[in-house]
Design a protein around this motif. Structure first.
Motif, mmCIF file in Angstrom:
data_model
loop_
_atom_site.group_PDB
_atom_site.id
_atom_site.type_symbol
_atom_site.label_atom_id
_atom_site.label_comp_id
_atom_site.label_asym_id
_atom_site.label_seq_id
_atom_site.Cartn_x
_atom_site.Cartn_y
_atom_site.Cartn_z
ATOM 1 N N ASP A 83 8.688 -11.464 -23.787
ATOM 2 C CA ASP A 83 9.441 -12.049 -23.103
ATOM 3 C C ASP A 83 9.246 -13.595 -22.815
ATOM 4 N N LYS B 127 11.253 -16.762 -20.653
ATOM 5 C CA LYS B 127 12.054 -17.321 -19.653
ATOM 6 C C LYS B 127 12.452 -18.828 -19.740
ATOM 7 N N GLU C 264 18.721 -11.661 -25.959
ATOM 8 C CA GLU C 264 18.879 -12.089 -24.759
ATOM 9 C C GLU C 264 18.979 -10.861 -23.741
ATOM 10 N N ILE C 265 18.085 -10.557 -22.636
ATOM 11 C CA ILE C 265 17.865 -9.703 -21.989
ATOM 12 C C ILE C 265 18.251 -9.740 -20.624
ATOM 13 N N ASN C 266 18.501 -11.048 -20.127
ATOM 14 C CA ASN C 266 18.704 -11.330 -18.542
ATOM 15 C C ASN C 266 19.010 -12.639 -18.307
ATOM 16 N N GLN C 267 19.785 -13.083 -17.672
ATOM 17 C CA GLN C 267 20.291 -14.504 -17.309
ATOM 18 C C GLN C 267 20.817 -14.412 -15.977
ATOM 19 N N GLY C 268 20.825 -15.562 -15.332
ATOM 20 C CA GLY C 268 21.215 -15.590 -13.864
ATOM 21 C C GLY C 268 20.982 -17.012 -13.336
#
Length: 148
Positions: free
Chosen positions: A42, A44, A114-118
């Motif tokens: 992963d 980031k 894309e597995i996560n965003q915020g």
């Protein structure tokens, strides 16, 4: 007077040391934890929410997410292909006159998800996490990876 200064300096160093020992890797800048023997990696990325350039909140957030996505892909390309750094230094009469460092990055990443965003509104940043599987990296570089 000197003794008091040394005492204050020592006390300051001790406080900083204990404060940093308790720090965790859970802040916004923490990279995702990789479990041993996983079949993926992963990455980031981060982007700043810029209200000056983009006065509408939605537009500023979308631009920050795109910047974070590009940052995550840049980190993935650096991981898979490495980074080429070229530097030159000019010295005259034993004094440095000029120093230039150039970094170039070329790469193609296929199969990233894309597995996560915020958003972290306290920091004014957006973040995106992408995942690349080992098999996709092996397809990109054209050989098997022994230690992943």
């Amino acid at each position: 007077m000197k003794r008091r200064l040394y005492f204050i300096l020592a006390l300051f160093i001790i406080v900083i040391t204990f404060n940093s020992c308790g720090a965790t890797n859970s802040g916004i800048f923490a990279q995702p934890d990789m479990e041993k023997n996983t079949s993926y990696h992963d990455f980031k990325g981060f982007g700043i929410i810029d209200y000056k350039t983009f006065p509408h909140e939605a537009q500023a957030k979308l631009a920050a997410l795109e910047a974070a996505r590009q940052d995550a892909y840049t980190k993935a390309v650096e991981y898979v292909y490495g980074t080429y750094i070229d530097s030159s230094t000019t010295v005259k009469d034993f004094v440095m006159q000029n120093k230039e460092i150039e970094s170039k990055l070329y790469g193609l990443i296929k199969g990233a998800q894309e597995i996560n965003q915020g958003f972290d509104m306290n920091e004014g940043m957006a973040w995106v996490v992408i995942r690349i599987y080992k098999k996709d990296i092996e397809n990109i570089i054209g050989k098997r990876i022994k230690y992943f």
